[in-house]
Scaffold this active site. Structure first.
Site, PDB file in Angstrom:
ATOM      1  N   TRP A 102      40.557  45.228  41.556  1.00 46.17           N
ATOM      2  CA  TRP A 102      39.621  44.926  42.646  1.00 46.17           C
ATOM      3  C   TRP A 102      39.947  45.725  43.894  1.00 46.17           C
ATOM      4  O   TRP A 102      39.053  46.205  44.583  1.00 46.17           O
ATOM      5  CB  TRP A 102      39.581  43.427  42.928  1.00 46.17           C
ATOM      6  CG  TRP A 102      39.055  42.665  41.743  1.00 46.17           C
ATOM      7  CD1 TRP A 102      39.741  41.807  40.939  1.00 46.17           C
ATOM      8  CD2 TRP A 102      37.731  42.743  41.175  1.00 46.17           C
ATOM      9  NE1 TRP A 102      38.937  41.337  39.927  1.00 46.17           N
ATOM     10  CE2 TRP A 102      37.704  41.890  40.040  1.00 46.17           C
ATOM     11  CE3 TRP A 102      36.572  43.449  41.503  1.00 46.17           C
ATOM     12  CZ2 TRP A 102      36.561  41.726  39.252  1.00 46.17           C
ATOM     13  CZ3 TRP A 102      35.432  43.285  40.718  1.00 46.17           C
ATOM     14  CH2 TRP A 102      35.441  42.439  39.613  1.00 46.17           C
ATOM     15  N   ASP A 172      40.860  40.780  50.900  1.00 40.13           N
ATOM     16  CA  ASP A 172      39.972  40.193  49.898  1.00 40.13           C
ATOM     17  C   ASP A 172      40.707  38.972  49.356  1.00 40.13           C
ATOM     18  O   ASP A 172      41.693  39.103  48.635  1.00 40.13           O
ATOM     19  CB  ASP A 172      39.712  41.226  48.793  1.00 40.13           C
ATOM     20  CG  ASP A 172      38.904  40.653  47.630  1.00 40.13           C
ATOM     21  OD1 ASP A 172      38.587  39.440  47.656  1.00 40.13           O
ATOM     22  OD2 ASP A 172      38.601  41.421  46.693  1.00 40.13           O
ATOM     23  N   LYS A 196      35.387  30.872  42.889  1.00 38.99           N
ATOM     24  CA  LYS A 196      36.700  30.463  42.356  1.00 38.99           C
ATOM     25  C   LYS A 196      37.171  29.191  43.063  1.00 38.99           C
ATOM     26  O   LYS A 196      37.177  28.136  42.469  1.00 38.99           O
ATOM     27  CB  LYS A 196      37.692  31.606  42.486  1.00 38.99           C
ATOM     28  CG  LYS A 196      37.229  32.839  41.689  1.00 38.99           C
ATOM     29  CD  LYS A 196      37.876  34.090  42.155  1.00 38.99           C
ATOM     30  CE  LYS A 196      37.183  35.362  41.737  1.00 38.99           C
ATOM     31  NZ  LYS A 196      36.879  35.527  40.335  1.00 38.99           N
TER      32      LYS A 196
HETATM   33  N1  PMP Z   1      37.741  40.629  44.390  1.00 38.47           N
HETATM   34  C1  PMP Z   1      38.456  39.827  43.579  1.00 38.47           C
HETATM   35  C2  PMP Z   1      39.901  39.579  43.907  1.00 38.47           C
HETATM   36  C3  PMP Z   1      37.854  39.241  42.466  1.00 38.47           C
HETATM   37  O1  PMP Z   1      38.569  38.455  41.658  1.00 38.47           O
HETATM   38  C4  PMP Z   1      36.485  39.498  42.203  1.00 38.47           C
HETATM   39  C5  PMP Z   1      35.736  38.871  41.050  1.00 38.47           C
HETATM   40  N2  PMP Z   1      36.428  38.308  40.062  1.00 38.47           N
HETATM   41  C6  PMP Z   1      35.787  40.358  43.052  1.00 38.47           C
HETATM   42  C7  PMP Z   1      36.442  40.884  44.147  1.00 38.47           C
HETATM   43  C8  PMP Z   1      34.339  40.680  42.824  1.00 38.47           C
HETATM   44  O2  PMP Z   1      33.608  39.594  43.214  1.00 38.47           O
HETATM   45  P1  PMP Z   1      32.029  39.472  43.041  1.00 38.47           P
HETATM   46  O3  PMP Z   1      31.773  39.334  41.592  1.00 38.47           O
HETATM   47  O4  PMP Z   1      31.712  38.244  43.838  1.00 38.47           O
HETATM   48  O5  PMP Z   1      31.424  40.709  43.609  1.00 38.47           O
END
Ligand code: PMP
Length: 345
Positions: A102, A172, A196
């Site tokens: 991520w 994030d 989450k």
């Molecule tokens: N950052 C992290 C740490 C994640 O775990 C996730 C999704 N699992 C995301 C970003 C992406 O999130 P989204 O699907 O809401 O765009």
């Protein structure tokens, strides 16, 4: 009806009490004779829910006065772009620390917008650890430093955050927001998809320090933080159902005794599983280095892929859901967000 033992990584388990309350109010919310989805987003009834979500989050996280809380759409993934679009000015560069897929995705989006630098990374070691604070040298004049506080796929988590002085620290926190106490004043911006620890998918929380909000008129209206600040996240139709459920999850978190109490239980929950790994004489192998272990996503392998298949099949038969690792790395993963009961661990 038997509810699953849900270890999904997100969307993930929600508190049963929240689901029951939503069920109770499903046909008639706030004596309106309507469900929350049928209310106008400009109505007094919806406004109350919207403000309650923002105010409860501020209270739970002790968010200081000089921050705004925004409720946006587009997931955490849209923040990968909005952050550099709003905060990375010409002549500046943005610093990133790579601790998983991520943060790598966030970095790649920023690269499309402007100058970037990687100031630390654990990619070479399969993202098994969080770089130590001594190894992090933030560049003078950086527009910001971006980190991913919890790495959902690899199962690592920051224990202490870098001191960045005047350079805004951006995190994030999609997979660990509200899981333990943090000092919001150390951050310029925090963002998290809700699916989450905060509720269902469809809403993304952004906590931004007020001095970072600029009138970036050249930006598309919806991608400019200033638009959402001045309209209290009601510039366009917000995801009303997701925000309503967010407000119920936040009420539930308060009823649990707030973040400190939740953090205590989270420690106990992850300890149960890490202890099982550590006491298995190497049968289960944790992916993360012990000093970087996440309290939210416990990642592990068995001696062979065959054994992992068998483990997952037996787990499924016993009513356990979502224990497979992310499709990019395989293995096993137990995501144990706030709503996962201790007994399930
Ligand atoms: N950052 C992290 C740490 C994640 O775990 C996730 C999704 N699992 C995301 C970003 C992406 O999130 P989204 O699907 O809401 O765009």
């Amino acid at each position: 009806m038997k509810r699953a033992r849900n270890f999904n990584a997100g969307p993930a388990a929600l508190p049963e009490d929240v689901l029951k309350r939503a069920q109770n109010e499903w046909l008639n919310i706030e004596d309106s004779g309507m469900s929350v989805m049928e209310l106008s987003h400009r109505s007094a009834q919806y406004d109350k829910i919207h403000i309650h979500a923002v105010e409860t989050l501020k209270e739970l996280m002790a968010i200081p006065e000089n921050y705004e809380v925004l409720l946006l759409q587009g997931g955490a993934s849209l923040q990968f772009s909005m952050i550099p679009m709003n905060l990375l000015k010409e002549g500046k560069h943005a610093d990133y620390i790579l601790t998983g897929s991520w943060s790598d995705k966030a970095f790649k989006e920023a690269k499309k917008i402007g100058e970037t630098a990687i100031v630390a990374s654990s990619k070479e070691e399969k993202y098994t650890y969080i770089p130590s604070l001594e190894d992090i040298k933030v560049n003078d004049g950086a527009a910001y430093l971006h980190i991913t506080s919890n790495n959902t796929i690899y199962g690592t988590q920051w224990k202490k955050f870098p001191e960045t002085g005047n350079i805004p620290l951006i995190a994030d926190m999609s997979s660990d927001i509200l899981s333990e106490k943090i000092d919001v004043s150390k951050f310029g911006l925090i963002y998290a998809g809700a699916q989450k620890n905060l509720g269902p998918s469809g809403v993304t929380v952004v906590i931004i320090r007020k001095d970072l909000i600029q009138d970036n008129e050249h930006l598309p209206t919806m991608l400019n933080y200033a638009t959402h600040v001045t309209s209290n996240s009601l510039y366009n139709t917000p995801p009303t159902l997701a925000i309503y459920l967010l407000s119920l999850v936040l009420d539930w978190a308060k009823e649990q005794g707030g973040i400190e109490k939740i953090a205590e239980i989270n420690q106990q929950k992850s300890k149960i599983i890490y202890d099982a790994i550590d006491e298995s004489n190497g049968f289960y192998k944790g992916h993360a280095r012990p000093d970087s272990r996440s309290h939210m996503n416990v990642t592990f392998n068995l001696p062979s892929e065959e054994a992992e298949k068998q483990f997952l099949a037996e787990a499924k038969a016993a009513g356990f859901v979502g224990l497979n690792g992310h499709r990019s790395i395989g293995g096993c993963r137990a995501s144990i967000y706030n709503a996962v009961p201790l007994a399930h661990c």
